[in-house]
Design an enzyme around this catalytic site. Sequence first.
Site, PDB file in Angstrom:
ATOM      1  CB  ALA A  86      28.979 -19.887 -23.072  1.00  0.00           C
ATOM      2  N   PRO A 146      22.931 -18.666 -21.938  1.00  0.00           N
ATOM      3  CG  PRO A 146      21.295 -17.209 -21.086  1.00  0.00           C
ATOM      4  CD  PRO A 146      22.004 -18.518 -20.792  1.00  0.00           C
ATOM      5  N   GLY A 147      24.806 -16.616 -22.076  1.00  0.00           N
ATOM      6  CA  GLY A 147      25.957 -15.734 -22.203  1.00  0.00           C
ATOM      7  C   GLY A 147      26.147 -14.675 -21.153  1.00  0.00           C
ATOM      8  N   GLY A 148      25.320 -14.636 -20.121  1.00  0.00           N
ATOM      9  CA  GLY A 148      25.454 -13.581 -19.119  1.00  0.00           C
ATOM     10  C   GLY A 148      26.811 -13.557 -18.448  1.00  0.00           C
ATOM     11  CB  CYS A 153      21.085 -21.649 -10.673  1.00  0.00           C
ATOM     12  SG  CYS A 153      20.416 -22.714 -11.966  1.00  0.00           S
TER      13      CYS A 153
END
Length: 426
Positions: free
Chosen positions: A256, A258-260, A377
């Site tokens: 998760a 940094p949570g974006g 990514c």
Amino acid sequence: MERKTAVEILNNIDKNKAFSNIAINEALKRNKGADAAFVRQLVYGVLENRIYLDYFISKFITSPVEKVKKNSLNILRLAVYQILYMDSVPDYAAVNEAVELAKNTSKGQAPFINGVLRNVLRNKDKVKLPDGRKNPVRRLSIKYSFPKWMVEYFVNSYGMDFTARYLASANETPPLTVRANTMKIRAAELQKKLEEQGFEVQPGRNSDNALIIKGGNLLNTEAFRNGEFSVQDESSMAAVETLAPEPGDFLIDLCAAPGGKTIYAGELMKNKGKITACDIYENKLNIVERTAAEHGINNISCVCLDASKLNSDFVEAADKIICDVPCSGLGVIRRKPEIKYTKTMDDIKQLCKIQYSILKNAAAYLKKGGALLYSTCTLSPLENEGVINHFMKKHGSENFHVDVMKQLNPFENGTDGFFICRITKL
């Protein structure tokens, strides 16, 4: 001060494989008073063009570039970058500053650096790229400053034309994209608010909740402090939207921080249902919790765990799963150009094993009829289609269905290079 700070950062990246953004921020804290924008321009300029700069420098020295002392080489790279790419810096200033820096940080190297740079000024227009007809991979490698193995990997995977276009786009500065927090404001309202404050704003290309922003001090706005938007690339938004989390779902985000994506899932779920955000590093989960609170999302709980190891408590429990797995990052080189020099093909092969383990566990956590998002990514078929195909071969089309599989890239989609795959459990 700025050039000294930039060389310090470049040395740190070379020696410790430091992330550029972290190395820059740490150095700017130590060297208070340095012009942060100028330092970033210098550092990213050298990183984006390092292979070409070394090729250029090699034309003016008798020994191989690899034999030049690291600090001296980074001083040369910095000066040559300014001479070739920065019209705002006079050539004489680039040379003089480099020589003074060498006097203070590279004992006995100042005469060598001065001689090389004076020769560069006299003959810089004579340096030509290698002939692309004889060796197109080498020409692309030098022109766009990508290691040869990476260019070959892209060419073998996607072809020469795609590779050339991607390499060019990966050296461009990405736009600043934000995601409107739909729990608090619609994208159109946010656009109007920011435009009234002098920002140049246009809608995103891939998500209705995305805005592309131009203007300084965006993160100092009241809208940001109130949690009305998050900075996020459209590729990440598209990934979560492809999964389509709904109010009432139980969703697990396995990697998760940094949570974006976690926060966006909570927004799409309208704070209804439950999200368990997992990460191997507890300190990073603190960031997820803090960001969720700022955005008014209160259905997220955090669990510290290794996603590559099966957690029996999660088996067949989830409606939706996000597994945005650790990857080589070849799709975000325009944001982190140091990736070009720190990743290897061996890294990719090792990552594939971890990625498959996480995907296999994610599949075990799904309820029947549930769906998971596998995303990276990177532009790397081994990590993307390769992992998915291996999973489907092992687990069978009678148990799982690939609903969506797509690769985004900067020059066609305006996003980071990003792979998105949605799989449903039958």
